[in-house]
Write a protein that holds these residues in place. Structure first.
Motif, PDB file in Angstrom:
ATOM      1  N   ARG A 107      34.079  30.634  30.033  1.00  0.00           N
ATOM      2  CA  ARG A 107      34.202  31.431  31.265  1.00  0.00           C
ATOM      3  C   ARG A 107      33.896  30.594  32.459  1.00  0.00           C
ATOM      4  NH1 ARG A 107      33.999  36.715  28.848  1.00  0.00           N
ATOM      5  NH2 ARG A 107      34.776  36.280  26.733  1.00  0.00           N
ATOM      6  N   LEU A 108      34.471  31.378  33.467  1.00  0.00           N
ATOM      7  CA  LEU A 108      34.015  30.850  35.189  1.00  0.00           C
ATOM      8  C   LEU A 108      33.759  32.255  35.654  1.00  0.00           C
ATOM      9  CD1 LEU A 108      36.177  28.173  36.195  1.00  0.00           C
ATOM     10  CD2 LEU A 108      33.929  27.829  35.606  1.00  0.00           C
ATOM     11  N   ASP A 109      32.813  32.353  36.681  1.00  0.00           N
ATOM     12  CA  ASP A 109      32.568  33.447  37.535  1.00  0.00           C
ATOM     13  C   ASP A 109      33.705  33.661  38.252  1.00  0.00           C
ATOM     14  OD1 ASP A 109      30.041  33.619  36.461  1.00  0.00           O
ATOM     15  OD2 ASP A 109      28.959  32.712  38.304  1.00  0.00           O
ATOM     16  N   ARG A 110      34.104  35.047  38.662  1.00  0.00           N
ATOM     17  CA  ARG A 110      35.436  35.123  39.375  1.00  0.00           C
ATOM     18  C   ARG A 110      35.279  34.487  40.804  1.00  0.00           C
ATOM     19  NH1 ARG A 110      36.497  41.361  41.456  1.00  0.00           N
ATOM     20  NH2 ARG A 110      38.343  41.048  42.614  1.00  0.00           N
ATOM     21  N   ASP A 111      33.921  34.360  41.378  1.00  0.00           N
ATOM     22  CA  ASP A 111      34.052  33.659  42.699  1.00  0.00           C
ATOM     23  C   ASP A 111      34.069  32.159  42.469  1.00  0.00           C
ATOM     24  OD1 ASP A 111      34.400  36.256  43.866  1.00  0.00           O
ATOM     25  OD2 ASP A 111      32.014  36.577  44.042  1.00  0.00           O
ATOM     26  N   PRO A 122      41.879  29.838  40.489  1.00  0.00           N
ATOM     27  CA  PRO A 122      41.710  30.148  41.799  1.00  0.00           C
ATOM     28  C   PRO A 122      40.470  31.038  42.161  1.00  0.00           C
ATOM     29  CG  PRO A 122      43.756  30.577  41.326  1.00  0.00           C
ATOM     30  CD  PRO A 122      43.439  30.309  40.056  1.00  0.00           C
ATOM     31  N   GLN A 123      39.917  30.855  43.128  1.00  0.00           N
ATOM     32  CA  GLN A 123      38.579  31.457  43.687  1.00  0.00           C
ATOM     33  C   GLN A 123      39.018  32.876  43.795  1.00  0.00           C
ATOM     34  OE1 GLN A 123      37.899  33.059  46.672  1.00  0.00           O
ATOM     35  NE2 GLN A 123      35.817  33.847  46.165  1.00  0.00           N
ATOM     36  N   GLY A 124      38.198  33.905  43.279  1.00  0.00           N
ATOM     37  CA  GLY A 124      38.685  35.395  43.458  1.00  0.00           C
ATOM     38  C   GLY A 124      39.316  35.911  42.308  1.00  0.00           C
ATOM     39  N   ILE A 125      39.542  35.197  41.124  1.00  0.00           N
ATOM     40  CA  ILE A 125      40.371  35.705  40.041  1.00  0.00           C
ATOM     41  C   ILE A 125      39.419  35.697  38.956  1.00  0.00           C
ATOM     42  CG2 ILE A 125      42.324  35.174  38.478  1.00  0.00           C
ATOM     43  CD1 ILE A 125      43.366  36.142  41.186  1.00  0.00           C
ATOM     44  N   LEU A 162      42.887  36.160  34.759  1.00  0.00           N
ATOM     45  CA  LEU A 162      43.595  35.071  34.416  1.00  0.00           C
ATOM     46  C   LEU A 162      44.349  35.125  32.962  1.00  0.00           C
ATOM     47  CD1 LEU A 162      42.917  31.173  35.259  1.00  0.00           C
ATOM     48  CD2 LEU A 162      43.076  31.869  32.735  1.00  0.00           C
ATOM     49  N   ILE A 163      43.503  35.274  31.930  1.00  0.00           N
ATOM     50  CA  ILE A 163      44.343  35.067  30.758  1.00  0.00           C
ATOM     51  C   ILE A 163      45.420  36.049  30.451  1.00  0.00           C
ATOM     52  CG2 ILE A 163      42.568  36.704  29.455  1.00  0.00           C
ATOM     53  CD1 ILE A 163      43.984  33.592  28.072  1.00  0.00           C
ATOM     54  N   GLU A 164      45.177  37.384  31.163  1.00  0.00           N
ATOM     55  CA  GLU A 164      46.378  38.518  30.866  1.00  0.00           C
ATOM     56  C   GLU A 164      47.580  37.862  31.886  1.00  0.00           C
ATOM     57  OE1 GLU A 164      42.538  40.551  30.093  1.00  0.00           O
ATOM     58  OE2 GLU A 164      43.314  39.340  31.851  1.00  0.00           O
TER      59      GLU A 164
END
Length: 328
Positions: free
Chosen positions: A148-152, A114-117, A129-131
């Motif tokens: 990786r992906l950016d948080r947004d 999801p966006q923002g995570i 996400l991983i935690e």
């Protein structure tokens, strides 16, 4: 930890004998020890190896020794610092992450983040996400991010369930055999003739500590290929394929091409950002839409992730506005 031990208190471990299975094979000894001895300084880890206190099959070994299946590793007593117990992702967050899993086998997961995570905790974030996945799967022996992906940024991200799978997938990425397609809503009308942006990128920090990226001859080579998907009133939907994997690559290359990604508060000019927000824009309009790769079991696979509600609604409104103008 006993009730008398406070969080962060030093505790001396006992001698451990660890059997290496197929999943653990191939690791360097020093990396294996750093994983097993959380909280122990690297200097201490290398010292106990150098002094011969660490043994593989009862023999001395060097830090770069590769472990093999069936090896037995002796880990001597060392002083470890107990980490304070951090916040645990709540059940709601865990359920959201589990619902985002679109593919799973014995080797790996593919998640529509999801966006923002954030993908992991840190930089003021208690968890990511991983935690959340680890919390919802307490019996999982191994869960690690492959990339990786950016948080947004929303969309597809891979998580390895075995070390061998992690090695395979990261090597596929290094060899550029994993094809990642992103969908981005950009400002202005992207010319169909513009099929790639090939300019080097350099990372730098603002005085505030915020990490940024800029086009610079002093940077690393970066290539993004583009395909125009749809034209709207003042915006374009494009598909972006990053051949290289630099930080913020698609965001900076799009802005460099004169068409920043809508909602990008780092690389979009203030006037354009304000105009997008005024029209109801709520997020960075970048989505990791598709992944094509060879799985650890040798199968060729392609995964696609649908847009989230905000991304989908924004694109749908632009389509409706375009249709309305065309019919008037």
């Amino acid at each position: 930890m006993s009730p008398q031990q406070g969080a962060g208190e030093a505790v001396k471990s006992e001698v451990r004998w660890v059997d290496i299975d197929e999943d653990g094979a191939g690791q360097r000894l020093d990396n294996f020890l750093l994983t097993k001895l959380k909280g122990v300084p690297k200097s201490v880890v290398y010292r106990i190896v150098r002094k011969g206190e660490v043994r593989i099959n009862k023999k001395r070994a060097k830090p770069d020794t590769r472990l093999e299946a069936g090896d037995q590793v002796r880990i001597p007593p060392v002083v470890q610092k107990e980490k304070p117990v951090g916040p645990v992702p709540g059940s709601r967050v865990q359920k959201v992450m589990e619902a985002a899993v679109i593919y799973e086998d014995e080797q790996m997961l593919v998640v529509n983040k999801p966006q923002g995570i954030a993908v992991h905790g840190g930089s003021g974030l208690s968890f990511g996400l991983i935690e959340a996945l680890r919390a919802s799967r307490p019996d999982a022996r191994f869960l690690e991010l492959v990339h990786r992906l950016d948080r947004d940024t929303s969309g597809l991200i891979m998580v390895a369930k075995k070390r061998a799978a992690l090695r395979h997938l990261q090597e596929e990425i290094r060899q550029r055999r994993v094809v990642k397609h992103y969908h981005a809503l950009v400002a202005g009308h992207w010319p169909a003739s513009c099929t790639e942006v090939n300019v080097p990128l350099e990372r730098y920090e603002l005085k505030s500590g915020e990490r940024m990226v800029k086009v610079s001859e002093a940077g690393k080579s970066a290539l993004t290929r583009y395909q125009l998907l749809e034209l709207f009133d003042g915006y374009s939907l494009v598909q972006a394929y990053p051949v290289t994997g630099r930080t913020h690559q698609i965001r900076v290359h799009s802005a460099y091409g004169g068409h920043p990604i809508a909602g990008d508060d780092k690389y979009m000019d203030d006037v354009s950002l304000r105009a997008f927000r005024t029209q109801g824009g709520q997020r960075l309009m970048l989505h990791a839409f598709a992944l094509s790769l060879v799985l650890p079991d040798g199968r060729q696979e392609r995964f696609e992730a649908p847009y989230d509600a905000v991304f989908d609604t924004t694109v749908r409104r632009l389509r409706e506005r375009r249709t309305g103008k065309a019919s008037s």
